[in-house]
Scaffold this motif. Structure first.
Motif, PDB file in Angstrom:
ATOM      1  N   GLY A 389       0.801  -1.215   0.000  1.00  0.00           N
ATOM      2  CA  GLY A 389       0.000   0.000   0.000  1.00  0.00           C
ATOM      3  C   GLY A 389       0.834   1.265   0.000  1.00  0.00           C
ATOM      4  O   GLY A 389       1.980   1.271  -0.445  1.00  0.00           O
ATOM      5  N   ARG A 390       0.232   2.334   0.520  1.00  0.00           N
ATOM      6  CA  ARG A 390       0.891   3.643   0.505  1.00  0.00           C
ATOM      7  C   ARG A 390       1.012   4.190   1.925  1.00  0.00           C
ATOM      8  O   ARG A 390       0.338   3.715   2.841  1.00  0.00           O
ATOM      9  CB  ARG A 390       0.092   4.580  -0.393  1.00  0.00           C
ATOM     10  N   PRO A 391       1.876   5.183   2.116  1.00  0.00           N
ATOM     11  CA  PRO A 391       2.170   5.636   3.486  1.00  0.00           C
ATOM     12  C   PRO A 391       0.950   6.133   4.253  1.00  0.00           C
ATOM     13  O   PRO A 391       0.072   6.783   3.693  1.00  0.00           O
ATOM     14  CB  PRO A 391       3.146   6.795   3.265  1.00  0.00           C
ATOM     15  N   MET A 392       0.931   5.823   5.523  1.00  0.00           N
ATOM     16  CA  MET A 392      -0.076   6.375   6.440  1.00  0.00           C
ATOM     17  C   MET A 392       0.139   7.888   6.502  1.00  0.00           C
ATOM     18  O   MET A 392       1.253   8.378   6.281  1.00  0.00           O
ATOM     19  CB  MET A 392       0.118   5.690   7.802  1.00  0.00           C
ATOM     20  N   LEU A 393      -0.917   8.619   6.821  1.00  0.00           N
ATOM     21  CA  LEU A 393      -0.797  10.058   7.017  1.00  0.00           C
ATOM     22  C   LEU A 393       0.325  10.323   8.036  1.00  0.00           C
ATOM     23  O   LEU A 393       0.442   9.608   9.026  1.00  0.00           O
ATOM     24  CB  LEU A 393      -2.105  10.642   7.571  1.00  0.00           C
ATOM     25  N   GLY A 394       1.124  11.323   7.783  1.00  0.00           N
ATOM     26  CA  GLY A 394       2.163  11.693   8.753  1.00  0.00           C
ATOM     27  C   GLY A 394       3.389  10.807   8.731  1.00  0.00           C
ATOM     28  O   GLY A 394       4.298  10.981   9.544  1.00  0.00           O
ATOM     29  N   ILE A 395       3.427   9.826   7.839  1.00  0.00           N
ATOM     30  CA  ILE A 395       4.547   8.874   7.812  1.00  0.00           C
ATOM     31  C   ILE A 395       5.275   8.992   6.484  1.00  0.00           C
ATOM     32  O   ILE A 395       4.656   9.048   5.420  1.00  0.00           O
ATOM     33  CB  ILE A 395       4.036   7.423   7.993  1.00  0.00           C
ATOM     34  N   GLU A 396       6.612   9.026   6.574  1.00  0.00           N
ATOM     35  CA  GLU A 396       7.402   9.150   5.355  1.00  0.00           C
ATOM     36  C   GLU A 396       8.343   7.962   5.209  1.00  0.00           C
ATOM     37  O   GLU A 396       9.461   7.978   5.712  1.00  0.00           O
ATOM     38  CB  GLU A 396       8.213  10.454   5.400  1.00  0.00           C
ATOM     39  N   PRO A 397       7.884   6.914   4.543  1.00  0.00           N
ATOM     40  CA  PRO A 397       8.798   5.806   4.271  1.00  0.00           C
ATOM     41  C   PRO A 397       9.608   6.087   3.015  1.00  0.00           C
ATOM     42  O   PRO A 397       9.221   6.924   2.190  1.00  0.00           O
ATOM     43  CB  PRO A 397       7.864   4.620   4.056  1.00  0.00           C
ATOM     44  N   GLY A 398      10.724   5.384   2.875  1.00  0.00           N
ATOM     45  CA  GLY A 398      11.531   5.539   1.671  1.00  0.00           C
ATOM     46  C   GLY A 398      12.315   4.275   1.398  1.00  0.00           C
ATOM     47  O   GLY A 398      12.489   3.429   2.289  1.00  0.00           O
ATOM     48  N   ILE A 399      12.725   4.127   0.146  1.00  0.00           N
ATOM     49  CA  ILE A 399      13.605   3.010  -0.226  1.00  0.00           C
ATOM     50  C   ILE A 399      14.992   3.627  -0.413  1.00  0.00           C
ATOM     51  O   ILE A 399      15.165   4.506  -1.263  1.00  0.00           O
ATOM     52  CB  ILE A 399      13.118   2.353  -1.537  1.00  0.00           C
ATOM     53  N   ILE A 400      15.937   3.188   0.399  1.00  0.00           N
ATOM     54  CA  ILE A 400      17.227   3.897   0.403  1.00  0.00           C
ATOM     55  C   ILE A 400      18.400   2.958   0.087  1.00  0.00           C
ATOM     56  O   ILE A 400      18.299   1.736   0.209  1.00  0.00           O
ATOM     57  CB  ILE A 400      17.468   4.604   1.752  1.00  0.00           C
ATOM     58  N   ASP A 401      19.515   3.577  -0.280  1.00  0.00           N
ATOM     59  CA  ASP A 401      20.727   2.799  -0.571  1.00  0.00           C
ATOM     60  C   ASP A 401      21.627   2.739   0.677  1.00  0.00           C
ATOM     61  O   ASP A 401      21.249   3.232   1.744  1.00  0.00           O
ATOM     62  CB  ASP A 401      21.451   3.369  -1.792  1.00  0.00           C
ATOM     63  N   ASP A 402      22.819   2.177   0.499  1.00  0.00           N
ATOM     64  CA  ASP A 402      23.698   1.964   1.652  1.00  0.00           C
ATOM     65  C   ASP A 402      24.145   3.267   2.314  1.00  0.00           C
ATOM     66  O   ASP A 402      24.566   3.280   3.471  1.00  0.00           O
ATOM     67  CB  ASP A 402      24.944   1.173   1.221  1.00  0.00           C
ATOM     68  N   ASP A 403      24.086   4.369   1.566  1.00  0.00           N
ATOM     69  CA  ASP A 403      24.483   5.657   2.142  1.00  0.00           C
ATOM     70  C   ASP A 403      23.285   6.433   2.688  1.00  0.00           C
ATOM     71  O   ASP A 403      23.425   7.575   3.122  1.00  0.00           O
ATOM     72  CB  ASP A 403      25.180   6.520   1.075  1.00  0.00           C
ATOM     73  N   GLY A 404      22.122   5.844   2.592  1.00  0.00           N
ATOM     74  CA  GLY A 404      20.938   6.532   3.107  1.00  0.00           C
ATOM     75  C   GLY A 404      20.327   7.486   2.096  1.00  0.00           C
ATOM     76  O   GLY A 404      19.565   8.381   2.467  1.00  0.00           O
ATOM     77  N   ASN A 405      20.663   7.325   0.810  1.00  0.00           N
ATOM     78  CA  ASN A 405      20.032   8.171  -0.212  1.00  0.00           C
ATOM     79  C   ASN A 405      18.831   7.442  -0.803  1.00  0.00           C
ATOM     80  O   ASN A 405      18.871   6.223  -0.995  1.00  0.00           O
ATOM     81  CB  ASN A 405      21.025   8.477  -1.332  1.00  0.00           C
ATOM     82  N   LEU A 406      17.802   8.217  -1.134  1.00  0.00           N
ATOM     83  CA  LEU A 406      16.596   7.629  -1.715  1.00  0.00           C
ATOM     84  C   LEU A 406      16.905   7.005  -3.071  1.00  0.00           C
ATOM     85  O   LEU A 406      17.641   7.589  -3.874  1.00  0.00           O
ATOM     86  CB  LEU A 406      15.531   8.707  -1.911  1.00  0.00           C
ATOM     87  N   LYS A 407      16.346   5.842  -3.326  1.00  0.00           N
ATOM     88  CA  LYS A 407      16.523   5.202  -4.632  1.00  0.00           C
ATOM     89  C   LYS A 407      15.329   5.551  -5.527  1.00  0.00           C
ATOM     90  O   LYS A 407      14.227   5.808  -5.026  1.00  0.00           O
ATOM     91  CB  LYS A 407      16.618   3.683  -4.458  1.00  0.00           C
ATOM     92  N   PRO A 408      15.543   5.560  -6.818  1.00  0.00           N
ATOM     93  CA  PRO A 408      14.423   5.904  -7.707  1.00  0.00           C
ATOM     94  C   PRO A 408      13.332   4.837  -7.681  1.00  0.00           C
ATOM     95  O   PRO A 408      13.606   3.671  -7.343  1.00  0.00           O
ATOM     96  CB  PRO A 408      15.061   5.946  -9.100  1.00  0.00           C
ATOM     97  N   PRO A 409      12.092   5.226  -8.040  1.00  0.00           N
ATOM     98  CA  PRO A 409      10.997   4.252  -8.080  1.00  0.00           C
ATOM     99  C   PRO A 409      11.373   3.027  -8.904  1.00  0.00           C
ATOM    100  O   PRO A 409      12.088   3.135  -9.897  1.00  0.00           O
ATOM    101  CB  PRO A 409       9.858   5.019  -8.759  1.00  0.00           C
ATOM    102  N   GLY A 410      10.919   1.872  -8.445  1.00  0.00           N
ATOM    103  CA  GLY A 410      11.166   0.639  -9.181  1.00  0.00           C
ATOM    104  C   GLY A 410      12.405  -0.102  -8.710  1.00  0.00           C
ATOM    105  O   GLY A 410      12.541  -1.296  -8.935  1.00  0.00           O
ATOM    106  N   GLU A 411      13.322   0.617  -8.044  1.00  0.00           N
ATOM    107  CA  GLU A 411      14.566  -0.050  -7.614  1.00  0.00           C
ATOM    108  C   GLU A 411      14.443  -0.583  -6.194  1.00  0.00           C
ATOM    109  O   GLU A 411      13.860   0.052  -5.322  1.00  0.00           O
ATOM    110  CB  GLU A 411      15.736   0.927  -7.700  1.00  0.00           C
ATOM    111  N   GLU A 412      15.063  -1.739  -5.992  1.00  0.00           N
ATOM    112  CA  GLU A 412      15.041  -2.348  -4.660  1.00  0.00           C
ATOM    113  C   GLU A 412      16.055  -1.682  -3.738  1.00  0.00           C
ATOM    114  O   GLU A 412      17.123  -1.275  -4.167  1.00  0.00           O
ATOM    115  CB  GLU A 412      15.378  -3.844  -4.803  1.00  0.00           C
ATOM    116  N   GLY A 413      15.706  -1.575  -2.471  1.00  0.00           N
ATOM    117  CA  GLY A 413      16.638  -1.037  -1.476  1.00  0.00           C
ATOM    118  C   GLY A 413      16.133  -1.336  -0.079  1.00  0.00           C
ATOM    119  O   GLY A 413      15.222  -2.146   0.103  1.00  0.00           O
ATOM    120  N   ASP A 414      16.766  -0.677   0.906  1.00  0.00           N
ATOM    121  CA  ASP A 414      16.314  -0.862   2.289  1.00  0.00           C
ATOM    122  C   ASP A 414      15.049  -0.052   2.529  1.00  0.00           C
ATOM    123  O   ASP A 414      15.004   1.140   2.205  1.00  0.00           O
ATOM    124  CB  ASP A 414      17.403  -0.395   3.259  1.00  0.00           C
ATOM    125  N   LEU A 415      14.060  -0.695   3.122  1.00  0.00           N
ATOM    126  CA  LEU A 415      12.842   0.025   3.490  1.00  0.00           C
ATOM    127  C   LEU A 415      13.140   0.779   4.788  1.00  0.00           C
ATOM    128  O   LEU A 415      13.534   0.177   5.791  1.00  0.00           O
ATOM    129  CB  LEU A 415      11.686  -0.963   3.686  1.00  0.00           C
TER     130      LEU A 415
END
Ligand code: AMP
Length: 580
Positions: A389-415
Motif C-alpha cells: 500500500g501507501r504511506p499512512m498520514l504523517g509517515i514518510e517511508p523511503g527506499i534507500i541505498d547503503d548511504d541513506g540516499n533515496l533510490k528511484p521508483p522501481g529499484e530495490e533497497g532498504d525500506l
C-alpha cells in the motif's frame, strides 16, 4: 504474474464513508502532534494510554457501550462494557500499588486471552508501570529470557504455565510477585503465589491514574534480531496518538463497528490493534480465546456480526486451504472491511477473498519497532494485489541505498522510515547501542527490503537479515541455535527459515554432533522435543538435519545464508569468506 488492480467505487458510494476520503488533501494537512486534540489527555495533565483507551469513554457517554465480547475456548461468552473495563483495570492498578510496585516497574503477563489479561494490561498502564505481555505458547527459555532481560517485578499468569515458571524462576531474581489467574475459578495456589481473585476482591474500584508523561515508557514487546537474544522494544504513552490515528484512518473505525483482531497480545498487533487502536476509538472488540479453525472463525464473524476484521496471511492461507464451500455456510454479510498484516500477503489471497468473501484483504505493513501501521491499503484505494500500500498520514517511508540516499521508483533497497512519529520505539531495553545502529543518514532502517513503484505503492521484497518470519512471528536464529546447543549431543547449530506454502517460512536447524553421538531419527525426534520444550512450538525447529560440518566464515561465524542456498538449491553467491 501481474494481477489486475481491484478497483473501488467513489467514496460517495460507500455504505460507510471512509474516514480517509481524500488522501492527498488529508495527507497534506495531517500533523501527528495535532492528533492530541481528538484525545483527552489525563485530567490534571499528562498522557496515559489506558485513560485514552478506556476511562475517557465514560466521560463521553460510552460507559454502557460494549468494550469486549469475550468467548472462551469452552464456548462461554461474556460481555464487558467500558464501565466494566474501567473498573477491572482500576482494581488491578490498586492491587499493584498495594503490592508496592512503583511507576516504571515492569509487569508481565504470560497467559491466554482471558478477560483478566486485558484488565491487567490496562491496569498496569494506569499504575504507571510498563506492561509486557508474553505469548502463552512460549517455552520457559523464550519467556524466561525476555522477563529476565526486562527485570520483570510482577508476573500475571495461569496455573497451566506453572511448570515453565518453575524452570525459569532461578533466572528471575527481580520477580517479586506471581499472581495466578484461572478465569471463572479459584486456582489452587502453590507457595509464593498470590490469587488474582483474592487481590481483586479487596481492591477498590476507584483509582486515580498515576500521572504519566508522553515520553514515559508504557509497553515492551520483545522482537528478534539476527544476533543475540531478542530485544525489548520500548514504547511510550505518546504512542497512543499513532494507535488512535491509524485506527481511525487505516482500520476505518466507525461508532457502530464490531471489530475482531485475531492477533494475540503476546505480539505487538495484539496490543496496538487488539487493545489500543480499537479502544481509543471507542470500539466494541471481539476476543476469541481459542486458536485457528476455519469453521470457528467464520462462525465467530457470523455470531458477533463482525464488521471490521484484522488478521494475518498464514490464517488467510489456511482459510483458502479449507475451501470455498466453508464460508458459504455462514452469513458473513456484516463484514465491510478486512485487513492483513505480519507477513507478505500473496496476491492470490487478495484475489481469493475478493471472489469468495466478496471483499479484498487490505494488506498493511509495520513492525514491533514502529508501534503502529506505516504503510497501508485503505478502504477507498484501488488495490494492487501484492503491494503493501501507501504511506499512512504523517509517515514518510523511503527506499534507500547503503548511504541513506533515496533510490528511484522501481529499484530495490532498504525500506526505511523518517523518524519522529509518536509510536516509534524509543530504545531497546538496556541495549541503546543496538537501537542507535538502526539509523542511517536520518532514516530508521527497518530490516526489510522493498521497492516503491512510480505511483507510490510499496512492495515487500524480503528481509535484509537472517530473521525468520514463521506464521507472522519473527524468530531470531540465534535464539534457536542457543537452545539447540544446550542439548548434550549438539556441537554446533545453524538455523534458517525454509519457505513454506502456509506459514511462509518454517524454522529449520542444521546441527553437527559431538563425538560419541550418531545421527538417527530417534535423536532427531529427541532434539525436536528438547527445543519445543525450551522455546515453545512456534519458535522451535520444525525440521532438523544432521551435517558433518557447518559452513563458517574464517572468523568462525556460521554462514546461514549458505545453509539456506544449499537447502534451496540456489546459487551460493560470494563464498570468499568461507572457511576452507
Ligand atoms: P513484528 O515486528 O514481529 O511485527 O514483525 C515485523 C516484520 O514482519 C516486518 O519487518 C516484515 O519483515 C514482516 N511484515 C509485517 N507486515 C508485513 C507485510 N504486510 N508484508 C510483508 N512483510 C510484513
Amino acid at each position: 504474474m501481474d494481477y489486475e488492480i481491484i478497483d473501488k467505487p467513489p467514496v460517495d458510494e460507500f455504505a460507510v464513508r471512509p474516514n480517509l476520503d481524500n488522501y492527498v488533501a488529508q495527507r497534506a494537512a495531517f500533523n501527528y502532534p495535532d492528533v492530541i486534540k481528538e484525545l483527552d489527555g489525563l485530567p490534571g495533565g499528562g498522557l496515559n494510554i489506558a485513560y485514552e483507551a478506556i476511562d475517557r469513554h465514560l466521560v463521553h457517554g460510552r460507559a454502557d457501550k460494549l468494550c469486549w465480547i469475550w468467548e472462551g475456548k469452552d464456548g462461554r461468552v461474556e460481555n464487558y462494557t467500558y464501565a466494566d473495563a474501567s473498573r477491572m483495570s482500576n482494581q488491578f492498578a490498586n492491587v499493584l500499588v498495594k503490592l508496592g510496585v512503583a511507576k516504571g516497574d515492569r509487569v508481565f503477563c504470560f497467559m491466554d486471552r482471558v478477560p483478566e489479561l486485558y484488565a491487567a494490561v490496562f491496569g498496569t498502564l494506569k499504575a504507571g508501570c510498563v506492561t509486557g505481555p508474553l505469548f502463552s505458547a512460549f517455552g520457559p527459555d523464550a519467556a524466561g529470557d525476555r522477563m529476565a532481560d526486562a527485570g520483570a517485578r510482577v508476573l500475571v499468569t495461569t496455573p497451566d504455565q506453572r511448570a515453565k515458571l518453575t524452570a525459569m524462576r532461578p533466572n528471575l531474581p527481580a520477580l517479586q510477585h506471581v499472581i495466578m489467574v484461572e478465569h471463572g475459578k479459584e486456582p489452587a495456589l502453590e507457595a509464593g503465589e498470590l490469587s488474582w481473585n483474592a487481590l481483586i476482591k479487596d481492591a477498590s474500584e476507584v483509582f486515580e491514574i498515576v500521572r504519566t508523561e508522553p515520553e514515559d515508557p508504557a509497553v515492551m514487546h520483545y522482537t528478534s534480531g539476527t544476533t543475540g537474544k531478542s530485544k525489548g522494544a520500548v514504547h511510550v504513552h505518546q504512542a497512543v496518538l499513532g494507535h488512535y490515528a491509524t485506527g481511525k484512518y487505516v482500520l476505518d473505525f466507525h461508532e457502530d463497528d464490531i471489530y475482531w483482531c485475531t492477533a494475540d497480545p503476546g505480539w505487538v498487533t495484539g496490543t496496538s490493534y487488539g487493545m489500543f487502536a480499537p479502544h481509543t476509538n471507542g470500539m466494541t472488540s471481539v476476543i476469541y480465546e481459542g486458536g485457528f479453525s476455519a469453521n470457528k472463525w467464520y462462525e465467530t464473524i457470523q455470531k458477533y456480526k463482525v464488521t471490521v476484521w484484522y488478521t494475518a496471511p498464514t490464517a488467510i492461507r489456511l482459510l483458502m486451504k479449507a475451501g470455498d464451500e466453508v464460508p458459504r455456510k455462514y452469513d458473513l454479510s456484516t463484514l465491510r472491511y478486512i485487513m492483513s498484516v505480519g507477513e507478505p500477503l500473496n496476491p492470490e489471497a487478495v484475489v481469493w477473498s475478493n471472489r469468495v468473501l466478496g471483499l479484498p484483504f487490505h494488506d498493511n505493513w509495520w513492525q514491533t519497532e514502529t508501534g503502529s501501521i506505516m504503510i497501508a491499503n485503505y478502504p477507498w484505494m484501488p488495490i494492487r494485489p501484492g503491494s503493501m500500500g501507501r504511506p499512512m498520514l504523517g509517515i514518510e517511508p523511503g527506499i534507500i541505498d547503503d548511504d541513506g540516499n533515496l533510490k528511484p521508483p522501481g529499484e530495490e533497497g532498504d525500506l526505511a522510515v523518517r523518524p519522529g512519529w509518536p509510536s516509534m520505539f524509543r530504545t531497546y531495553w538496556h541495549n541503546d547501542d543496538m537501537y542507535q545502529s538502526k539509523f542511517r543518514n536520518g532514516w530508521y532502517i527497518t530490516g526489510d527490503r522493498g521497492r516503491m513503484d512510480a505511483d507510490g505503492y510499496f512492495w515487500f521484497v524480503g528481509r535484509a537479515d537472517d530473521v525468520i518470519n514463521t506464521a507472522g512471528h519473527l524468530v531470531g536464529p540465534f535464539e534457536v541455535e542457543s537452545a539447540m546447543l544446550e542439548h548434550p549431543a549438539v556441537a554446533e547449530a545453524g538455523v534458517i527459515g525454509k519457505p513454506d506454502p502456509v506459514a511462509m517460512e518454517i524454522v529449520k536447524a542444521f546441527v553437527t554432533l559431538k563425538d560419541g553421538y550418531e545421527p538417527s531419527d530417534k535423536l532427531r525426534g529427541e532434539l525436536m522435543q528438547f527445543a519445543r520444550k525450551k522455546l515453545g512450538p512456534g519458535v522451535a525447529p520444525r525440521e532438523i538435519d544432521f551435517l558433518m560440518v557447518l559452513p563458517k566464515t574464517r572468523s568462525g561465524k556460521i554462514m546461514r545464508r549458505l545453509l539456506k542456498a544449499r537447502e534451496l538449491g540456489l546459487p551460493e553467491g560470494d563464498t570468499s569468506t568461507l572457511e576452507e
